[in-house]
Enzyme design. Structure first.
Site, PDB file in Angstrom:
ATOM      1  N   ASP A  94       0.938  -1.109   0.064  1.00 55.21           N
ATOM      2  CA  ASP A  94       0.009  -0.093  -0.025  1.00 55.21           C
ATOM      3  C   ASP A  94       0.810   1.379   0.013  1.00 55.21           C
ATOM      4  OD1 ASP A  94       0.802  -0.882   2.626  1.00 55.21           O
ATOM      5  OD2 ASP A  94      -0.719   0.722   3.329  1.00 55.21           O
ATOM      6  N   GLU A 159      -0.063  -0.919   5.841  1.00 54.63           N
ATOM      7  CA  GLU A 159       1.105  -0.499   6.773  1.00 54.63           C
ATOM      8  C   GLU A 159       0.888   1.071   6.880  1.00 54.63           C
ATOM      9  OE1 GLU A 159       4.994   1.161   7.648  1.00 54.63           O
ATOM     10  OE2 GLU A 159       3.639   1.619   6.011  1.00 54.63           O
TER      11      GLU A 159
END
Length: 456
Positions: A94, A159
């Site tokens: 991400d 994250e």
């Protein structure tokens, strides 16, 4: 008919970019932006990322056992000749959102290959490091290589919002009885211009990371019409609290990893500084004062930091707020606790009418060993691929998914084997993020060396 004329020889097609570069370009073009609100997440982009990753690295997906964890997180197991000392290599797929007003030289999701570099969001954080792991594994599989120990690949999907996919990966490993020998995530890099006066690049390996804790200051009152204000309302009390907090600093000290960092770079410092750094342990208080005086970046290496980040108040210009709040982001140094921070904030605010709430609690991570075979392997691999760099431990300022793995592993390290200039490091979470092709390929070499060097 004309005679003697011949067609020009066919020109060969120009070679395309190396496989790792093409893979990174394809993955950067997928806007896998994470959000705290799951409803804002483009799950189709994450699904497309999974499909593209499988297309770019087919052997990795065919020969490694794959488990999906925590939404779009991925956990791969590469069976080794032994499973006594398994290793976990981490990355995340991400990225943070893009500021559309920022002056990007190239489109943030264009993955343009310009001037020997791939430009775009995630090239450094963290799709570039993810690709070099995958390319190293894929190329070793092509050569029929089997690692000496089990290797796990843990790729988180949230994250950037302190999400749950890494927690799910830890729980899956715990369920299987896996206790890693060491874990390696993003974090440090082969950093040029890392320290004032040090010309050599410093390959900083995070052996711990600061804890991340979110606090909320809240002041309340009657509110009302802006035409009849009363003194000492919620916004005034909150402003006074913020001003007091801004004048407050947590105690400064130099932790052991920072002392070791300076001991290692000492030979590369100019004369006066060299003596202080070489004797960092004996001259710790002097070094601490020097770091604090050098500016906010180095001062953050010595203490827990407190930053006011968000403010809320009245919903309209002609309304006196009944509630005013300020968000405080605390980055906890090793040795401080959340309770220490809350107590320090309350002392600084010195106003019982301003409440201090803990929204998110994150302690500093345990310190992983430096005098240890696992760290020695990282250091030897770095010297092999980056002979001009000085390998050294450090305290990582930001948070990574690896902090969750300290629950099952005593050796958690944070290092992306990519050269990064000061400008590149500043581009992370900002604009003009990019990675040089040569540096990406060096990252692949680094991981190959690491995997080939795992002891049996």
């Amino acid at each position: 008919m004309p005679t003697g004329a011949t067609d020009p020889p066919a020109q060969p097609e120009p070679p395309g970019p190396p496989r790792a570069v093409a893979a990174l370009q394809a993955l950067v073009r997928l806007p896998t932006v994470s959000h705290r609100d799951p409803g804002l997440v483009d799950t189709a982009a994450f699904d497309a990322f999974h499909a593209e990753l499988a297309r770019r690295f087919p052997l990795l997906h065919a020969r490694l056992e794959t488990t999906r964890v925590g939404g779009h997180g991925l956990l791969f197991r590469w069976p080794g000749a032994d499973d006594a000392r398994p290793v976990v290599l981490m990355a995340h797929l991400d990225v943070v959102p893009v500021d559309e007003q920022a002056p990007w030289q190239h489109p943030p999701f264009g993955a343009d290959l310009v001037d020997g570099a791939v430009w775009g969001r995630g090239t450094l954080d963290d799709k570039g490091p993810l690709v070099v792991v995958c390319e190293a594994v894929e190329s070793l599989l092509e050569n029929g290589f089997t690692p000496a120990q089990d290797v796990w690949l843990s790729f988180g999907s949230d994250e950037e919002v302190l999400g749950a996919s890494a927690v799910a990966a830890v729980e899956e490993l715990r369920r299987r009885g896996v206790r890693p020998w060491f874990v390696l995530d993003e974090g440090g890099a082969v950093a040029s211009e890392a320290l004032p006066g040090v010309a050599a690049p410093v390959a900083v390996v995070g052996v711990t990371e600061k804890g991340v804790t979110s606090l909320l200051l809240r002041a309340e009152g009657r509110g009302g019409h802006a035409s009849t204000p009363a003194r000492n309302g919620p916004t005034a009390r909150l402003a006074r609290a913020i001003a007091r907090l801004d004048r407050t600093s947590m105690p400064a000290r130099t932790p052991e990893p920072t002392l070791e960092l300076f001991r290692r770079v000492a030979p590369h410092l100019p004369g006066p500084l060299r003596a202080v750094a070489a004797n960092a342990r004996r001259l710790g208080p002097l070094l601490t004062r020097a770091l604090v005086a050098a500016g906010p970046e180095t001062a953050a290496m010595t203490r827990t930091t407190l930053a006011v980040t968000t403010l809320t108040g009245s919903p309209a210009l002609n309304v006196i707020a009944s509630t005013a709040t300020a968000g405080v982001n605390a980055r906890l140094m090793v040795g401080d606790t959340v309770e220490d921070v809350v107590a320090a904030v309350r002392r600084a605010v010195a106003d019982d009418s301003v409440a201090v709430e803990v929204l998110e609690r994150g302690e500093a991570s345990p310190v992983s060993p430096v005098d240890d075979p696992a760290f020695a392997l990282l250091e030897a691999t770095t010297r092999e691929v980056f002979p001009d760099a000085v390998p050294a431990p450090y305290v990582m300022m930001a948070a990574t998914d690896s902090r969750h793995f300290t629950a099952i592993c005593d050796r958690v390290y944070r290092f992306a084997p990519l050269r990064m200039t000061k400008a590149q490091r500043a581009a992370i979470h900002s604009y003009d993020e990019h990675v040089r092709v040569d540096d990406l390929l060096d990252g692949v070499r680094w991981y190959r060396h690491l995997l080939e060097g795992l002891p049996g």
